[in-house]
Design an enzyme around this catalytic site. Sequence first.
Site, mmCIF file in Angstrom:
data_model
loop_
_atom_site.group_PDB
_atom_site.id
_atom_site.type_symbol
_atom_site.label_atom_id
_atom_site.label_comp_id
_atom_site.label_asym_id
_atom_site.label_seq_id
_atom_site.Cartn_x
_atom_site.Cartn_y
_atom_site.Cartn_z
ATOM 1 N N CYS A 122 0.693 -1.261 0.113
ATOM 2 C CA CYS A 122 0.016 0.004 0.108
ATOM 3 C C CYS A 122 0.846 1.337 0.000
ATOM 4 O O CYS A 122 0.680 2.250 -0.734
ATOM 5 C CB CYS A 122 -0.906 -0.009 1.244
ATOM 6 S SG CYS A 122 -0.362 -0.177 2.951
ATOM 7 N N ASP A 356 -7.711 5.780 -1.273
ATOM 8 C CA ASP A 356 -7.198 4.564 -0.524
ATOM 9 C C ASP A 356 -6.842 3.364 -1.629
ATOM 10 O O ASP A 356 -7.502 3.098 -2.361
ATOM 11 C CB ASP A 356 -8.667 4.164 0.147
ATOM 12 C CG ASP A 356 -8.432 3.003 1.195
ATOM 13 O OD1 ASP A 356 -7.034 2.265 1.163
ATOM 14 O OD2 ASP A 356 -9.069 2.715 1.958
ATOM 15 N N HIS A 358 -6.142 0.397 -0.744
ATOM 16 C CA HIS A 358 -6.589 -1.043 -0.160
ATOM 17 C C HIS A 358 -7.866 -1.548 -0.935
ATOM 18 O O HIS A 358 -8.842 -1.771 -0.206
ATOM 19 C CB HIS A 358 -6.849 -0.878 1.607
ATOM 20 C CG HIS A 358 -5.431 -0.358 2.194
ATOM 21 N ND1 HIS A 358 -5.222 0.992 2.315
ATOM 22 C CD2 HIS A 358 -4.724 -0.991 2.547
ATOM 23 C CE1 HIS A 358 -4.080 0.935 3.074
ATOM 24 N NE2 HIS A 358 -3.886 -0.321 3.377
#
Length: 470
Positions: A122, A356, A358
């Site tokens: 990430c 994000d 993720h």
Amino acid sequence: MEATGTDEVEKIKSKFMSAWHNMKYSWVLKTKTYFSRNSPVFLLGKCYHFKTEGEFRALHSFQSSSAGLSTDGSNFDKINTEISGNVEEFRKDFISRIWLTYREEFPQIKGSALTTDCGWGCTLRTGQMLLAQGLMLHFLGRAWVWPEALDMDSSDSESWTSTTVRKLTASLEASLTAERDPRVLPRPQPGPARRDWDVTEMRNEVYHRKIISWFGDCPLAAFGLHQLIEYGKKSGKMAGDWYGPAVVAHILRKAVEEARDPELQGVTVYVAQDCTVYSSDVIDRQCSLVDSGKAGTKAVIILVPVRLGGERTNTDYLEFVKGILSLEYCVGIIGGKPKQSYYFAGFQDDSLIYMDPHYCQSFVDVSIKDFPLESFHCPSPKKMSFKKMDPSCTIGFYCRTVQDFEKASEEITKMLKSSSKEKYPLFTFVKGHSRDYDFASSPLHEENYLFSEDEKKRLKRFSTEEFVLL
């Protein structure tokens, strides 16, 4: 035969982990985000107000309580018409930023059995997003927006979870049978109708695709995961390891230095040393010759690894972070909260707006003509309280010319002084050259000398301070 058997076991394990991570990281995208009607929203130096001019005049005499604006994608279209104009401009701007997330089923990473970065990549992804924004400023300018941004199907986010279930099931079945390629029929994506583009739009679309292709998940992509991991090996990081914001900053610098695409010869990256930006070192980088030997000023992306406190973020730094994100020079912040890395691109009140990484998506072959762009653009912004931010982060700026750098350094220095309640600011701009190793003159052709000894010590120190990413 024994080695082959071991390889097969590793591949099966990799597929199991991919399936698990696909389930684990694919349920988090569709969440409601609320924006206040009464506060401006900043996104990478641009300001948006979700109200009419008349409402602003009324606000001076009376502060009414704010109502939340749902921005989960589908509800954008249902917002009251009197404020929808600015909301749509904000949404178009946000969606136009390049979104880089976990991927699966990409070509195997050299020296490992990994075909996904789920669970560990990430911070590399957030670093890619920051660099991508810098390149977008360089080639497209801040005013550019993707013409197809508002054509993205807002219902996609609702159907992604069902797609995840199908892919999870197929991946598990493939793992059990040691099948190399699970047969999953992708959900058809209706592409927007091609408009009659003018020359400028065609030129911009070429660069739009080219920038994304530089971040493709294949070994040859200049800033793809495979290349970044190779540079990370020089600092002791391997595929599957956790990467912190400071280490990623140095990896991005190496990647840009090593890039051989002629289009990238006009861009350089400078990483601040021990929270200090040495102006002469930056200017030397900007004025260095390109590979062709032609004189010319390079644009520079300045990366500043910092800590906004000790174990927790010091709220005294909130106004500075907000000030940074409101600057036209800012290309975002590589940061996050403990155990998760995010790309911070804006704020409203005391909440940060972020993208994000993720979310696990399938590999896209960016080498094919007219590859699909939708998965590289996020349909929905997210917000997080500044108090939850991890103190370890890397701040990024872009300066096209030396004059831009000098102007930016003056503005940021004033901001640092005014926001610092302590004796020492978060970082400083210093005239002259650095006293220790000059990164600009490092011998790039020596395979085992990509990082200086002083730099390796700094990277080791940062890696012990940074948060753990899962």
